[in-house]
Design an enzyme around this catalytic site. Structure first.
Site, PDB file in Angstrom:
ATOM      1  N   LYS A   1       0.854  -1.193   0.000  1.00 62.61           N
ATOM      2  CA  LYS A   1       0.000   0.000   0.000  1.00 62.61           C
ATOM      3  C   LYS A   1       0.879   1.227   0.000  1.00 62.61           C
ATOM      4  CE  LYS A   1      -4.458   1.046   0.373  1.00 62.61           C
ATOM      5  NZ  LYS A   1      -5.586   0.199  -0.059  1.00 62.61           N
TER       6      LYS A   1
ATOM      7  N   GLY B   1     -20.480   6.850   3.362  1.00 59.10           N
ATOM      8  CA  GLY B   1     -19.417   7.260   2.441  1.00 59.10           C
ATOM      9  C   GLY B   1     -19.984   7.304   1.037  1.00 59.10           C
ATOM     10  N   TYR B   2     -19.890   8.462   0.381  1.00 57.71           N
ATOM     11  CA  TYR B   2     -20.456   8.539  -0.973  1.00 57.71           C
ATOM     12  C   TYR B   2     -19.372   8.866  -1.999  1.00 57.71           C
ATOM     13  CZ  TYR B   2     -24.766   8.132  -3.610  1.00 57.71           C
ATOM     14  OH  TYR B   2     -25.763   7.661  -4.441  1.00 57.71           O
ATOM     15  N   GLY B   3     -18.208   8.247  -1.813  1.00 53.80           N
ATOM     16  CA  GLY B   3     -17.140   8.340  -2.805  1.00 53.80           C
ATOM     17  C   GLY B   3     -17.368   7.291  -3.880  1.00 53.80           C
ATOM     18  N   ASN B   4     -16.300   6.877  -4.524  1.00 53.60           N
ATOM     19  CA  ASN B   4     -16.422   5.918  -5.622  1.00 53.60           C
ATOM     20  C   ASN B   4     -17.116   4.630  -5.178  1.00 53.60           C
ATOM     21  OD1 ASN B   4     -15.991   4.789  -8.184  1.00 53.60           O
ATOM     22  ND2 ASN B   4     -14.066   3.896  -7.560  1.00 53.60           N
TER      23      ASN B   4
ATOM     24  N   GLY C   1     -18.940   3.886  -2.281  1.00 52.73           N
ATOM     25  CA  GLY C   1     -20.279   4.052  -1.726  1.00 52.73           C
ATOM     26  C   GLY C   1     -21.316   4.386  -2.790  1.00 52.73           C
TER      27      GLY C   1
HETATM   28  N1  GLU Z   1      -7.279   0.342  -3.309  1.00 54.48           N
HETATM   29  C1  GLU Z   1      -8.060  -0.799  -3.636  1.00 54.48           C
HETATM   30  C2  GLU Z   1      -8.141  -1.749  -2.457  1.00 54.48           C
HETATM   31  O1  GLU Z   1      -7.948  -1.358  -1.320  1.00 54.48           O
HETATM   32  C3  GLU Z   1      -7.614  -1.471  -4.924  1.00 54.48           C
HETATM   33  C4  GLU Z   1      -6.220  -2.026  -4.910  1.00 54.48           C
HETATM   34  C5  GLU Z   1      -5.738  -2.507  -6.266  1.00 54.48           C
HETATM   35  O2  GLU Z   1      -6.494  -2.551  -7.215  1.00 54.48           O
HETATM   36  O3  GLU Z   1      -4.548  -2.840  -6.342  1.00 54.48           O
HETATM   37  O4  GLU Z   1      -8.461  -2.895  -2.611  1.00 54.48           O
END
Ligand code: GLU
Length: 430
Positions: free
Chosen positions: A120, A232-235, A237
């Site tokens: 991450k 949460g109303y982002g992508n 939600g």
């Molecule tokens: N950020 C997303 C997650 O937490 C997608 C991660 C990805 O596609 O590598 O699963």
């Protein structure tokens, strides 16, 4: 350069003294280790990430002055394949949060059985108060700082909170300029024009609603006429609300970082989105009643989708959750203490590492298309996503039943078992 349009997700902030997400992730690992009698050497190796990059990112701001940002990339495990995970831009990013998210990515990829490890990235910044140019310079400098450690067979970034296809385009371009040739497969979640996959943008939500549907089936809950609330109303939600409605579920409450709204008759998710695009919040939509985020989480619904940040459901509010199913669109929205309370109250929790795995699953499909220089139709992508999610749900459900534990423990048992098997077989060299 053209800008890829996507509404910026708004997410509620964590209030009060937030539990440490890495401690939570390690508590989960401890529990799983004793449940599956994890090999102690594998356990020892999984207590710390394989690599932590901490980088300082100086940017020339629009006012002509230089500002230094703190960035991280945590590579937790690559035992099952290249590291994989998104990059988060948020003022509250901490190293422990990024470490936890990298561990969860490792388990997530293992639950859906895709050949990746977990990682991450995070940058401490406030993207809502930065210009497009500042965000581009930040992204490019961050990419150059970690460029030696990412790559199609090393570590493949993707979008997360407050990053989007445009961010991925900048990463792709910076990495490609450094290498002297175009490397689309270094990131996923790209714009379609640069090799992105059909269906990637709303794949996390599509997968999340498939998981909620399977959970409802297991409880013999009829979705037609069932009710839901989305935090949460982002992508994640906003698209989850759309897909729930398509299944006949009445979405009666939604919220963003400002507050929430409810309507007993059910909300039209697209109207909510239009209102949010116009005003910056879901609050104030005609014909709806304003509610707080706490009220949303505790509302009288069949399905609750927390799709914001970590620690939404803690020991402070878990006993007041009335939903039959909590399907975790966000990463780490429920603390281990809250999990115990929900279990006692017979709430079926579909854990994050399963419920929101649709995003990374379609990331994997995007990477496979890129490596083979192919481009599949949205129907093909969605079909493969459906298969992966249904099969991961089944395996998780069966593992949970075998150990007689909640689904989170089942998912972790499945995932940690797969990762430790890889670690054991690889051995240690040099
Ligand atoms: N950020 C997303 C997650 O937490 C997608 C991660 C990805 O596609 O590598 O699963």
């Amino acid at each position: 350069m053209t800008t890829v349009q996507r509404s910026v997700p708004r997410v509620p902030m964590v209030s009060g003294s937030a539990p440490n997400p890495y401690e939570n992730a390690m508590k989960q690992l401890e529990n799983t280790a004793s449940l599956i009698k994890l090999d102690s050497d594998a356990h020892e190796m999984l207590k710390q990430p394989k690599r932590i990059l901490s980088v300082s990112i100086p940017i020339k701001m629009d006012n002509g002055r230089v500002k230094n940002f703190q960035g991280y990339r945590v590579q937790f495990s690559d035992a099952r394949g290249p590291f994989k995970g998104g990059i988060r831009y948020h003022p509250n990013v901490t190293l422990d949060e990024v470490k936890a998210l990298a561990a969860w990515m490792t388990w997530k990829c293992a639950v859906v059985d895709i050949p990746y490890g977990g990682s991450k990235g995070g940058v401490v910044c406030d993207p809502k108060n930065m210009s497009l140019g500042e965000k581009e310079r930040l992204t490019r400098r961050y990419t150059s700082a970690i460029a030696d450690f990412i790559g199609p067979y090393r570590d493949v970034p993707a979008p997360d909170v407050y990053t989007d296809p445009q961010t991925m385009a900048w990463i792709l371009d910076t990495y490609s300029q450094i290498h002297g040739y175009q490397v689309p497969e270094v990131v996923t979640g790209k714009p379609i024009s640069l090799g992105g996959s059909e269906g990637r943008l709303n794949s996390t939500s599509r997968g999340c609603v498939i998981a909620a549907r399977e959970a409802a089936r297991s409880l013999k809950l009829n979705l037609k006429g069932a009710t839901a609330a989305v935090q949460g109303y982002g992508n994640v939600g906003s698209w989850s609300a759309v897909f729930l409605k398509e299944l006949g579920v009445k979405v009666v409450a939604v919220s963003d970082s400002k507050d929430g709204i409810m309507s007993k008759q059910g909300l039209d998710p697209r109207k909510v989105q239009l209102h949010k695009d116009k005003t910056g919040s879901v609050v104030g939509l005609e014909g709806t009643q304003e509610i707080s985020n706490e009220e949303l989480l505790e509302s009288e619904v069949d399905i609750l989708i927390p799709a914001a940040l970590e620690n939404a459901i803690t020991d402070r509010n878990a006993s007041r959750i009335k939903a039959k199913i909590v399907c975790e669109g966000a990463n780490g929205p429920t603390t281990p203490e809250a999990d115990k309370i929900l279990e006692n109250n017979k709430v079926l929790v579909v854990p994050d590492i399963l419920a929101n795995a649709g995003g990374v699953t379609v990331s994997y499909l995007e990477w496979v298309q890129n490596l083979n220089r192919e481009h599949w139709t949205e129907a093909e992508v969605n079909e493969k996503l459906e298969q992966k999610m249904v099969s991961a749900f089944k395996s998780t459900f069966e593992t949970a039943r075998r150990y007689n534990v909640p689904m989170r423990d089942g998912a972790l048992a499945l995932a940690v078992g797969r990762v430790s098997e890889a670690i054991r077989t690889l051995g240690i060299w040099p």
